[in-house]
Design a protein around this motif. Structure first.
Motif, short mmCIF file in Angstrom:
data_model
loop_
_atom_site.label_atom_id
_atom_site.label_comp_id
_atom_site.label_asym_id
_atom_site.label_seq_id
_atom_site.Cartn_x
_atom_site.Cartn_y
_atom_site.Cartn_z
N TRP B 34 4.59 -1.79 13.56
CA TRP B 34 3.58 -2.09 12.54
C TRP B 34 2.19 -1.85 13.11
O TRP B 34 1.91 -2.17 14.27
CB TRP B 34 3.69 -3.54 12.09
CG TRP B 34 4.88 -3.83 11.23
CD1 TRP B 34 6.09 -4.31 11.64
CD2 TRP B 34 4.97 -3.67 9.82
NE1 TRP B 34 6.93 -4.45 10.55
CE2 TRP B 34 6.26 -4.07 9.43
CE3 TRP B 34 4.09 -3.22 8.83
CZ2 TRP B 34 6.71 -4.03 8.08
CZ3 TRP B 34 4.51 -3.18 7.51
CH2 TRP B 34 5.81 -3.58 7.15
N TYR B 35 1.32 -1.30 12.24
CA TYR B 35 -0.05 -1.01 12.63
C TYR B 35 -1.00 -1.49 11.51
O TYR B 35 -0.64 -1.45 10.33
CB TYR B 35 -0.28 0.49 12.83
CG TYR B 35 0.49 1.08 13.99
CD1 TYR B 35 1.83 1.44 13.86
CD2 TYR B 35 -0.13 1.27 15.22
CE1 TYR B 35 2.53 1.98 14.92
CE2 TYR B 35 0.57 1.80 16.29
CZ TYR B 35 1.89 2.16 16.13
OH TYR B 35 2.58 2.69 17.18
N GLN B 36 -2.19 -1.87 11.92
CA GLN B 36 -3.25 -2.20 10.98
C GLN B 36 -4.34 -1.15 11.08
O GLN B 36 -4.83 -0.86 12.18
CB GLN B 36 -3.84 -3.58 11.29
CG GLN B 36 -4.95 -4.00 10.33
CD GLN B 36 -5.77 -5.16 10.87
OE1 GLN B 36 -6.44 -5.07 11.88
NE2 GLN B 36 -5.70 -6.29 10.17
N ILE B 46 0.32 -3.57 16.10
CA ILE B 46 0.54 -5.00 15.89
C ILE B 46 1.84 -5.44 16.57
O ILE B 46 1.84 -6.35 17.41
CB ILE B 46 0.62 -5.36 14.39
CG1 ILE B 46 -0.56 -4.80 13.61
CG2 ILE B 46 0.67 -6.88 14.23
CD1 ILE B 46 -0.46 -5.03 12.10
N PHE B 64 -0.05 -13.53 12.39
CA PHE B 64 0.76 -12.33 12.15
C PHE B 64 2.13 -12.54 12.79
O PHE B 64 2.23 -12.91 13.97
CB PHE B 64 0.09 -11.10 12.77
CG PHE B 64 -1.13 -10.63 12.03
CD1 PHE B 64 -2.34 -11.30 12.18
CD2 PHE B 64 -1.08 -9.53 11.20
CE1 PHE B 64 -3.48 -10.87 11.50
CE2 PHE B 64 -2.21 -9.09 10.53
CZ PHE B 64 -3.41 -9.76 10.68
N ASP B 85 -8.63 -9.32 7.07
CA ASP B 85 -7.27 -8.78 7.09
C ASP B 85 -7.11 -7.64 6.09
O ASP B 85 -6.07 -6.98 6.06
CB ASP B 85 -6.26 -9.88 6.76
CG ASP B 85 -6.21 -10.97 7.80
OD1 ASP B 85 -5.90 -12.13 7.45
OD2 ASP B 85 -6.50 -10.67 8.99
N ALA B 87 -6.92 -4.22 4.85
CA ALA B 87 -6.66 -3.00 5.63
C ALA B 87 -5.46 -2.28 5.04
O ALA B 87 -4.79 -2.77 4.13
CB ALA B 87 -6.37 -3.35 7.09
N TYR B 89 -1.82 -1.24 6.03
CA TYR B 89 -0.80 -1.63 7.00
C TYR B 89 0.27 -0.55 7.01
O TYR B 89 0.90 -0.26 6.00
CB TYR B 89 -0.22 -3.00 6.65
CG TYR B 89 -1.22 -4.09 6.95
CD1 TYR B 89 -2.20 -4.43 6.02
CD2 TYR B 89 -1.23 -4.73 8.18
CE1 TYR B 89 -3.16 -5.40 6.30
CE2 TYR B 89 -2.18 -5.70 8.48
CZ TYR B 89 -3.14 -6.02 7.53
OH TYR B 89 -4.09 -6.98 7.83
#
Lengths: 110, 115
Positions: B34-36, B46, B64, B85, B87, B89
């Motif tokens: 997972w990335y933000q 993440i 998270f 938060d 963003a 995802y």
């Protein structure tokens, strides 16, 4: 610690001219290096990757990148830009974790 | 073959609420990350999960959390949402996990807006 720096936040070229997107990295290990492209409202697409084989890596859509260990660089090039190349490009270094650069927005003028 | 899929595509929440984002990897891929991606920045790592175990964690607060299911799909949970938060995802899947050099294939993302 690893880091990646994309030296230009925005590059503008004319259609048919060469593209150069610059990336420098640092890593405590022998990293793998990637270039991804992100078109508006689309997911990230892999252009090419380097994993300690040939230093000149060829990718999709005519892009290629050269790994230069002495310069800690992994610049992305293309001989002739197309309008469809306009997008955000990310350089990525991966050893313990995957770290993205801040991105370079490529604009292609007609 | 289907690529990485994520749901929902867009989400609007208010501060303090909780959100769950979902990801289905490419068939045969056992690793999900997972990335933000905050507007104007590159994606930030993440979590990574492999075979239902956490294998990597980025510099994100304990609000998270994530998990991976036996079918290798994954959920990202964020509690006590903050404005920051907001963003895109991104979920990515890959065949293997170690090292993080395997090619990751990204989904289209879930755009979260916190009001």
């Amino acid at each position: 610690a690893q880091s990646v720096t994309q030296l230009d936040s925005h590059v503008s070229v004319s259609e048919g001219t060469p593209v150069l997107l610059r990336c420098n990295y640092s890593s405590s290990y022998s990293p793998s290096l990637f270039w991804y492209v992100q078109h508006p409202n689309k997911g990230l697409q892999l252009l090419l990757k380097y994993t300690s084989a040939a230093t000149l890596v060829k990718g999709i859509n005519g892009f290629e990148a050269e790994f230069k260990k002495s310069e800690t660089s992994f610049h992305l090039t293309k001989p002739s830009a197309h309008m469809s190349d306009a997008a955000e490009y990310f350089c990525v270094v991966s050893d313990q974790n995957m770290r993205f650069g801040a991105g370079t927005r490529l604009t292609v003028k007609p | 073959d289907a690529g990485v899929t994520q749901s929902p595509t867009h989400l609007i929440k208010t501060r303090g609420q909780h959100v769950t984002l979902r990801c289905s990897p490419i068939s045969g891929h056992k690793s999900v990350s997972w990335y933000q991606q905050v507007l104007g920045q590159g994606p930030q790592f993440i979590f990574q999960y492999y075979e239902k175990e956490e294998r990597g964690r980025g510099n994100f607060p304990d609000r998270f959390s994530a998990r991976q299911f036996p079918n290798y799909s994954s959920e990202l949970n964020v509690n006590a949402l903050l404005l920051g938060d907001s963003a895109l995802y991104l979920c990515a899947s890959s065949l293997v996990v170690t090292p993080l050099a395997d090619t990751q294939y990204f989904g289209p993302g879930t755009r979260l807006t916190v009001l």
